[in-house]
Design a protein around this motif. Structure first.
Motif, PDB file in Angstrom:
ATOM      1  N   VAL A 192    -106.573 -51.403   3.266  1.00  0.00           N
ATOM      2  CA  VAL A 192    -107.011 -52.226   2.142  1.00  0.00           C
ATOM      3  C   VAL A 192    -106.042 -53.398   2.007  1.00  0.00           C
ATOM      4  CG1 VAL A 192    -107.416 -52.351  -0.345  1.00  0.00           C
ATOM      5  CG2 VAL A 192    -108.095 -50.307   0.911  1.00  0.00           C
ATOM      6  N   HIS A 208    -111.630 -54.257   2.420  1.00  0.00           N
ATOM      7  CA  HIS A 208    -111.553 -52.851   2.826  1.00  0.00           C
ATOM      8  C   HIS A 208    -111.993 -52.727   4.282  1.00  0.00           C
ATOM      9  CE1 HIS A 208    -111.301 -50.700  -1.225  1.00  0.00           C
ATOM     10  NE2 HIS A 208    -111.302 -51.982  -1.521  1.00  0.00           N
ATOM     11  N   ASP A 226    -112.977 -49.851   6.593  1.00  0.00           N
ATOM     12  CA  ASP A 226    -113.309 -48.422   6.475  1.00  0.00           C
ATOM     13  C   ASP A 226    -113.756 -47.859   7.812  1.00  0.00           C
ATOM     14  OD1 ASP A 226    -112.871 -48.249   3.703  1.00  0.00           O
ATOM     15  OD2 ASP A 226    -114.820 -49.127   3.294  1.00  0.00           O
ATOM     16  N   ARG A 235    -115.679 -54.311   4.048  1.00  0.00           N
ATOM     17  CA  ARG A 235    -116.259 -54.581   2.724  1.00  0.00           C
ATOM     18  C   ARG A 235    -115.321 -55.477   1.930  1.00  0.00           C
ATOM     19  NH1 ARG A 235    -117.649 -48.975  -0.050  1.00  0.00           N
ATOM     20  NH2 ARG A 235    -115.566 -48.448   0.691  1.00  0.00           N
ATOM     21  N   TYR A 236    -115.914 -56.344   1.094  1.00  0.00           N
ATOM     22  CA  TYR A 236    -115.148 -57.217   0.201  1.00  0.00           C
ATOM     23  C   TYR A 236    -115.405 -56.784  -1.245  1.00  0.00           C
ATOM     24  CZ  TYR A 236    -114.675 -60.593   4.074  1.00  0.00           C
ATOM     25  OH  TYR A 236    -114.381 -61.197   5.262  1.00  0.00           O
ATOM     26  N   ARG A 237    -114.341 -56.789  -2.064  1.00  0.00           N
ATOM     27  CA  ARG A 237    -114.537 -56.580  -3.501  1.00  0.00           C
ATOM     28  C   ARG A 237    -114.597 -57.963  -4.157  1.00  0.00           C
ATOM     29  NH1 ARG A 237    -114.339 -52.341  -6.753  1.00  0.00           N
ATOM     30  NH2 ARG A 237    -113.221 -50.995  -5.307  1.00  0.00           N
ATOM     31  N   LEU A 246    -117.659 -53.805  -4.931  1.00  0.00           N
ATOM     32  CA  LEU A 246    -117.553 -53.793  -3.466  1.00  0.00           C
ATOM     33  C   LEU A 246    -118.881 -54.204  -2.836  1.00  0.00           C
ATOM     34  CD1 LEU A 246    -115.465 -50.616  -2.560  1.00  0.00           C
ATOM     35  CD2 LEU A 246    -114.959 -52.949  -1.888  1.00  0.00           C
ATOM     36  N   ASP A 275    -110.149 -58.002  -2.730  1.00  0.00           N
ATOM     37  CA  ASP A 275    -109.693 -57.001  -1.759  1.00  0.00           C
ATOM     38  C   ASP A 275    -110.598 -57.012  -0.530  1.00  0.00           C
ATOM     39  OD1 ASP A 275    -107.763 -54.985  -3.497  1.00  0.00           O
ATOM     40  OD2 ASP A 275    -109.418 -55.750  -4.704  1.00  0.00           O
ATOM     41  N   ARG A 324    -105.106 -56.404  -0.469  1.00  0.00           N
ATOM     42  CA  ARG A 324    -105.269 -57.040  -1.784  1.00  0.00           C
ATOM     43  C   ARG A 324    -104.902 -58.506  -1.633  1.00  0.00           C
ATOM     44  NH1 ARG A 324    -104.742 -55.655  -7.223  1.00  0.00           N
ATOM     45  NH2 ARG A 324    -106.363 -54.168  -6.667  1.00  0.00           N
ATOM     46  N   LYS A 358    -107.578 -46.145   7.271  1.00  0.00           N
ATOM     47  CA  LYS A 358    -108.274 -47.075   6.375  1.00  0.00           C
ATOM     48  C   LYS A 358    -107.256 -48.115   5.916  1.00  0.00           C
ATOM     49  CE  LYS A 358    -110.354 -47.340   1.743  1.00  0.00           C
ATOM     50  NZ  LYS A 358    -111.452 -48.265   1.977  1.00  0.00           N
TER      51      LYS A 358
END
Length: 554
Positions: A273, A193, A195, A204-206, A211, A191, A275, A271
């Motif tokens: 996201v 993100h 933000d 941010r990367y998951r 995260l 994912d 996937r 925000k």
């Protein structure tokens, strides 16, 4: 030198890293354009680090880690970026008439000759991992020029200009978004993100379920960044007050990637996201999902039944879809009519009829399931059982001779029975239809390149002792460039499996408590999530911290 030009497969077998059977298997699965080393890596028989060490020893070519290598930025002009990416080559430095380069495949003599002819220099080769090379190429060739341009261009503040900047293919914002996507795919992120904060935007990367901050952008870039993502996903860029969902299909580094986009209004802006579904890496092999031998045999026996319901349970992001697809892939043949109803359809499987849920036009799980039953199916897959209506139709479908696979959100296998009863499923119907429940979680896998062992801590010793295990040492990752110094690379699943027998069915019909069922299965040797996880700790796959992060002791 000619003597050392031995075939790679023979080198690896000679050094004992792989067996002859594994070499044959890798050759069998290798596509026409794929190199043997890539096939062995894909099958998981070796790591890139092991491959490099063999080549370094056998060919006498040095290995270089680019993580902190002092690369001369001037030499990047000597090899075009496209050539570098296509052939996994990174120029390092120039000394006299010699050009030093790092390559993933030092036996690619055609590329070496091309670089020698185009640059006019003698080429000296070192070996580096593909990930290391790709990361370094983008670090030195891009140098975030697009980001620097954007920070200087304060004039892009009016809405009309923002839309132009977000849609023109050569604009810095388009380059920036492409960079973010490319970096996410290289890092194997699930994912992205975006933000919005009060004074900045954080990306941010998951990665492997955790995260990780990637970069911080100035606040004035927020609207342009979100507008670009919305344009790509065909969303309404003028609407920022309600959540929106969309989808993007792109090729990143010649790789098909599917992105699911979700926007959400917050106090500091929208925000986003994203996937990432890597279509080139869809996991359809049950042997590679992390099942223990005992659980794998049980799951195969459940899939072999002609009817009944098989449920896979766990929180969002626990790999339920991968397990479902692997099960479907095993059942998929020309003699079987498989129909799925999903929200969304994540991976398209050849030979399977997949239906996309669309609530706007009344195509819900329940309505789709009713329609499927008139299509003469053998196997039905319902993406998720969310309500009583879907649960009831799924139960009745299984009682009329269909094999039904689905997912449901519960904490463990046994509590799924109570959840279905809460959905107003009669106990006698549940006992007749339910075949088995698989509960699963994902834990991070120890990096194979920096894996080492240590004595168990006092806390770990206490945990193992409570489960009747006597363990003196465990493994962990020290951290290396391959795993970005985290000690982990990739993930694997831990499972618990409840297979219905006559006694459990009788307990369901008599509405016995979850504790009664738990006591019964414990006496009969059921392996719970934490037990399966601790066994994988003993086998050296993961750490105790990872297991206790996702599973609780019972």
């Amino acid at each position: 030198m000619k003597k050392s030009r031995k075939r790679l497969g023979d080198l690896l077998v000679d050094t004992g890293l792989i067996t002859s059977d594994q070499l044959s298997d890798a050759l069998k699965h290798k596509t026409d354009k794929q190199k043997l080393g890539d096939s062995l890596l894909q099958q998981g028989y070796i790591t890139e680090q092991q491959l490099i060490e063999v080549l370094e020893f056998q060919l006498g070519i040095p290995h270089v880690s680019l993580y902190r290598y002092p690369i001369d930025p001037k030499v990047t002009s000597m090899i075009a970026k496209e050539v570098a990416i296509r052939n996994f080559v990174m120029p390092l430095k120039r000394e006299g008439d010699k050009l030093y380069i790092a390559m993933a495949d030092p036996m690619d003599y055609f590329t070496i000759d091309d670089i020698r002819l185009s640059s006019g220099f003698q080429v000296e080769v070192a070996i580096a991992t593909k990930d290391d090379i790709v990361r370094t190429i983008h670090k030195y060739y891009d140098l975030d020029e697009s980001l620097e341009e954007m920070i200087d261009e304060e004039e892009f503040q009016s809405n009309s200009t923002e839309i132009n900047v977000a849609s023109e293919e050569e604009s810095p914002m388009v380059k920036l978004v492409n960079q973010l996507l490319l970096r996410a795919v290289q890092e194997r992120a699930s994912d992205i993100h975006i933000d919005p904060q009060e004074n900045k935007v954080i990306i941010r990367y998951r990665i492997d379920g955790v995260l990780r901050p990637e970069r911080s952008l100035p606040k004035h870039m927020q609207n342009m960044l979100i507008a670009r993502v919305k344009i790509m996903a065909n969303l309404d860029i003028t609407e920022a007050r309600v959540p929106q969902d969309g989808r993007i299909k792109v090729n990143v580094d010649f790789h098909p990637v599917d992105l699911r986009i979700s926007t959400l209004p917050t106090v500091y802006g929208e925000k986003v996201v994203m996937r990432i579904l890597d279509l080139g890496n869809s996991l359809n092999d049950m042997e590679k999902l992390g099942f223990s031998n005992q659980h794998l045999e049980k799951f195969k026996s459940l899939l072999a039944k002609p009817n009944g319901i098989i449920l896979i349970t766990g929180p969002t992001g626990s790999g339920k879809s991968s397990t479902l697809y692997a099960g479907l892939n095993r059942l998929n043949s020309e003699r079987v009519n498989i129909i799925t109803v999903e929200d969304p359809v994540e991976y398209q499987l050849e030979g399977i009829n997949q239906i996309q849920v669309n609530n706007k036009v009344g195509m819900s799980f329940a309505n789709g399931l009713r329609a499927i039953l008139r299509q003469d199916p053998d196997v039905i897959m319902v993406g998720e059982i969310r309500d009583s209506e879907t649960a009831e139709i799924a139960v009745r479908a299984s009682l009329t001779g269909h094999l039904v696979l689905s997912t449901i959100h519960t904490n463990d296998a046994i509590s799924t029975i109570n959840r279905l009863m809460d959905m107003k499923i009669e106990p006698f119907l549940l006992a007749s239809s339910l075949s088995g429940i698989v509960s699963q979680r994902l834990v991070r896998r120890i990096c194979r390149d920096c894996k080492t062992s240590r004595d168990v801590s006092i806390r770990e010793d206490r945990i193992f002792s409570r489960r009747g295990l006597n363990v003196s040492e465990v493994h962990y990752g020290e951290g290396c460039p391959t795993c970005n110094m985290t000690g982990y690379r990739g993930r694997l699943a831990i499972h618990e499996m409840l297979v219905m027998d006559d006694e459990i069915k009788s307990m369901i019909m008599n509405e016995k408590s979850s504790q009664d069922i738990r006591d019964y299965v414990l006496e009969n040797g059921m392996t719970f999530l934490v037990d399966d996880g601790l066994q994988k700790v003993i086998d050296g796959w993961t750490t105790t911290e990872e297991v206790l992060r996702v599973a609780t002791e019972k």
